[in-house]
Write an enzyme that holds these catalytic residues in place. Sequence first.
Site, PDB file in Angstrom:
ATOM      1  N   PRO A  10       0.793  -1.231   0.000  1.00  0.00           N
ATOM      2  CA  PRO A  10       0.000   0.000   0.000  1.00  0.00           C
ATOM      3  C   PRO A  10       0.828   1.285   0.000  1.00  0.00           C
ATOM      4  CG  PRO A  10      -0.103  -1.106   2.132  1.00  0.00           C
ATOM      5  CD  PRO A  10       0.541  -2.062   1.181  1.00  0.00           C
ATOM      6  N   ASN A  11       0.296   2.239  -0.732  1.00  0.00           N
ATOM      7  CA  ASN A  11       0.852   3.601  -0.852  1.00  0.00           C
ATOM      8  C   ASN A  11       2.112   3.688  -1.709  1.00  0.00           C
ATOM      9  OD1 ASN A  11      -1.122   4.932   0.860  1.00  0.00           O
ATOM     10  ND2 ASN A  11      -0.210   3.761   2.521  1.00  0.00           N
ATOM     11  N   ARG A  18       5.148  10.886  -2.651  1.00  0.00           N
ATOM     12  CA  ARG A  18       4.925  10.599  -1.231  1.00  0.00           C
ATOM     13  C   ARG A  18       6.206  10.870  -0.423  1.00  0.00           C
ATOM     14  NH1 ARG A  18       4.888   4.379   1.013  1.00  0.00           N
ATOM     15  NH2 ARG A  18       4.205   4.902   3.114  1.00  0.00           N
ATOM     16  N   TYR A  23      11.247   8.725   0.710  1.00  0.00           N
ATOM     17  CA  TYR A  23      11.108   7.683  -0.321  1.00  0.00           C
ATOM     18  C   TYR A  23      11.707   8.052  -1.677  1.00  0.00           C
ATOM     19  CZ  TYR A  23       7.972   5.564   3.076  1.00  0.00           C
ATOM     20  OH  TYR A  23       7.454   4.998   4.212  1.00  0.00           O
ATOM     21  N   ASN A  75       7.934  -5.711  -1.424  1.00  0.00           N
ATOM     22  CA  ASN A  75       7.913  -4.601  -0.470  1.00  0.00           C
ATOM     23  C   ASN A  75       6.503  -4.575   0.111  1.00  0.00           C
ATOM     24  OD1 ASN A  75       7.860  -2.305   1.027  1.00  0.00           O
ATOM     25  ND2 ASN A  75       8.874  -1.007  -0.494  1.00  0.00           N
ATOM     26  N   ALA A  78       3.285  -0.952   4.555  1.00  0.00           N
ATOM     27  CA  ALA A  78       2.774  -0.970   5.932  1.00  0.00           C
ATOM     28  C   ALA A  78       2.348  -2.374   6.371  1.00  0.00           C
ATOM     29  CB  ALA A  78       1.612   0.007   6.077  1.00  0.00           C
ATOM     30  N   HIS A  81       4.352  -4.669   8.886  1.00  0.00           N
ATOM     31  CA  HIS A  81       4.262  -4.598  10.339  1.00  0.00           C
ATOM     32  C   HIS A  81       2.947  -5.159  10.879  1.00  0.00           C
ATOM     33  CE1 HIS A  81       7.475  -1.954   9.162  1.00  0.00           C
ATOM     34  NE2 HIS A  81       6.637  -1.116   8.589  1.00  0.00           N
ATOM     35  N   ASP A  88       1.412 -15.813   5.860  1.00  0.00           N
ATOM     36  CA  ASP A  88       0.924 -17.186   5.711  1.00  0.00           C
ATOM     37  C   ASP A  88       0.840 -17.593   4.240  1.00  0.00           C
ATOM     38  OD1 ASP A  88       0.769 -17.600   8.416  1.00  0.00           O
ATOM     39  OD2 ASP A  88      -1.407 -17.412   8.552  1.00  0.00           O
ATOM     40  N   GLU A  99      12.770  -9.396   0.842  1.00  0.00           N
ATOM     41  CA  GLU A  99      11.986  -8.273   1.378  1.00  0.00           C
ATOM     42  C   GLU A  99      12.763  -6.980   1.130  1.00  0.00           C
ATOM     43  OE1 GLU A  99      11.466  -8.682   5.603  1.00  0.00           O
ATOM     44  OE2 GLU A  99      10.569  -6.689   5.830  1.00  0.00           O
ATOM     45  N   HIS A 101      12.756  -2.676   1.469  1.00  0.00           N
ATOM     46  CA  HIS A 101      12.186  -1.406   1.945  1.00  0.00           C
ATOM     47  C   HIS A 101      13.008  -0.266   1.374  1.00  0.00           C
ATOM     48  CE1 HIS A 101       9.498  -3.470   4.606  1.00  0.00           C
ATOM     49  NE2 HIS A 101      10.516  -4.212   4.986  1.00  0.00           N
ATOM     50  N   SER A 103      12.991   2.893   2.456  1.00  0.00           N
ATOM     51  CA  SER A 103      13.559   3.659   3.574  1.00  0.00           C
ATOM     52  C   SER A 103      14.252   2.714   4.551  1.00  0.00           C
ATOM     53  CB  SER A 103      12.448   4.422   4.303  1.00  0.00           C
ATOM     54  OG  SER A 103      11.565   3.510   4.949  1.00  0.00           O
ATOM     55  N   ARG A 108      13.668   4.494  11.853  1.00  0.00           N
ATOM     56  CA  ARG A 108      12.398   5.239  11.916  1.00  0.00           C
ATOM     57  C   ARG A 108      11.629   4.878  13.197  1.00  0.00           C
ATOM     58  NH1 ARG A 108       9.472   4.874   6.296  1.00  0.00           N
ATOM     59  NH2 ARG A 108       8.317   6.604   7.258  1.00  0.00           N
ATOM     60  N   ARG A 112       8.020   0.312  13.158  1.00  0.00           N
ATOM     61  CA  ARG A 112       8.542  -0.181  11.886  1.00  0.00           C
ATOM     62  C   ARG A 112       9.672  -1.193  12.080  1.00  0.00           C
ATOM     63  NH1 ARG A 112       6.011   3.294   8.126  1.00  0.00           N
ATOM     64  NH2 ARG A 112       5.702   5.345   9.043  1.00  0.00           N
TER      65      ARG A 112
HETATM   66  C1  DQA Z   1       8.312   0.876   3.462  1.00  0.00           C
HETATM   67  C2  DQA Z   1       8.478   1.073   4.967  1.00  0.00           C
HETATM   68  C3  DQA Z   1       7.171   0.836   5.697  1.00  0.00           C
HETATM   69  O1  DQA Z   1       7.348   1.008   7.096  1.00  0.00           O
HETATM   70  C4  DQA Z   1       6.112   1.812   5.222  1.00  0.00           C
HETATM   71  O2  DQA Z   1       4.878   1.545   5.839  1.00  0.00           O
HETATM   72  C5  DQA Z   1       5.989   1.849   3.742  1.00  0.00           C
HETATM   73  C6  DQA Z   1       7.178   1.709   2.914  1.00  0.00           C
HETATM   74  C7  DQA Z   1       9.577   1.243   2.686  1.00  0.00           C
HETATM   75  O3  DQA Z   1       9.660   0.865   1.511  1.00  0.00           O
HETATM   76  O4  DQA Z   1      10.454   1.938   3.200  1.00  0.00           O
HETATM   77  O5  DQA Z   1       4.900   2.089   3.230  1.00  0.00           O
HETATM   78  O6  DQA Z   1       8.052  -0.505   3.223  1.00  0.00           O
END
Ligand code: DQA
Length: 149
Positions: A10-11, A18, A23, A75, A78, A81, A88, A99, A101, A103, A108, A112
């Site tokens: 998401p996002n 953003r 980011y 990735n 959110a 977490h 699963d 995985e 990320h 950031s 942070r 996180r």
């Molecule tokens: C993220 C880090 C997460 O904590 C955050 O909720 C994101 C992006 C990252 O790519 O740094 O949406 O996964």
Amino acid sequence: MATILVLHGPNLNLLGTREPGIYGARNLGDVDRKLNELCRQAGHHFLSLQSNAEYELVERVQEASAEGVQFIILNPAAFTHTSIALRDALLAVAIPFIEVHVSNVHAREAFRQNSYFSDIAVGTITGLGTLGYELALTAAFEKLSQSSS
Ligand code: DQA
């Protein structure tokens, strides 16, 4: 040739606009185009999905198994977490994944620091910006060549 699936949570559709101080300025289309190109050059097939909905990511992971996807770059954003459901799904299909990320989640907020994925991932890349996706893909190519030899 392998099929590699990149999943963005998401996002991440808002990359580029953003919180650019966290980011960066590169948008998701540019990230995916680069990953597609790297896959093409390496002779692999690239698939990608961004979703803001947990169930869509879960369903995409389930489908990946039937499709013969051999590696996932994830990735979870959110959902990193929060999502036992996505964890699963990955355990169920047993497709290796890295995985990513953008950031540095360890620098942070405390919430996180917990990931539902790191302990079951092949590896994790955090804090290197969108370059992290490319580094993860390079590692995936290496892992795939090891598993096919
Ligand atoms: C993220 C880090 C997460 O904590 C955050 O909720 C994101 C992006 C990252 O790519 O740094 O949406 O996964």
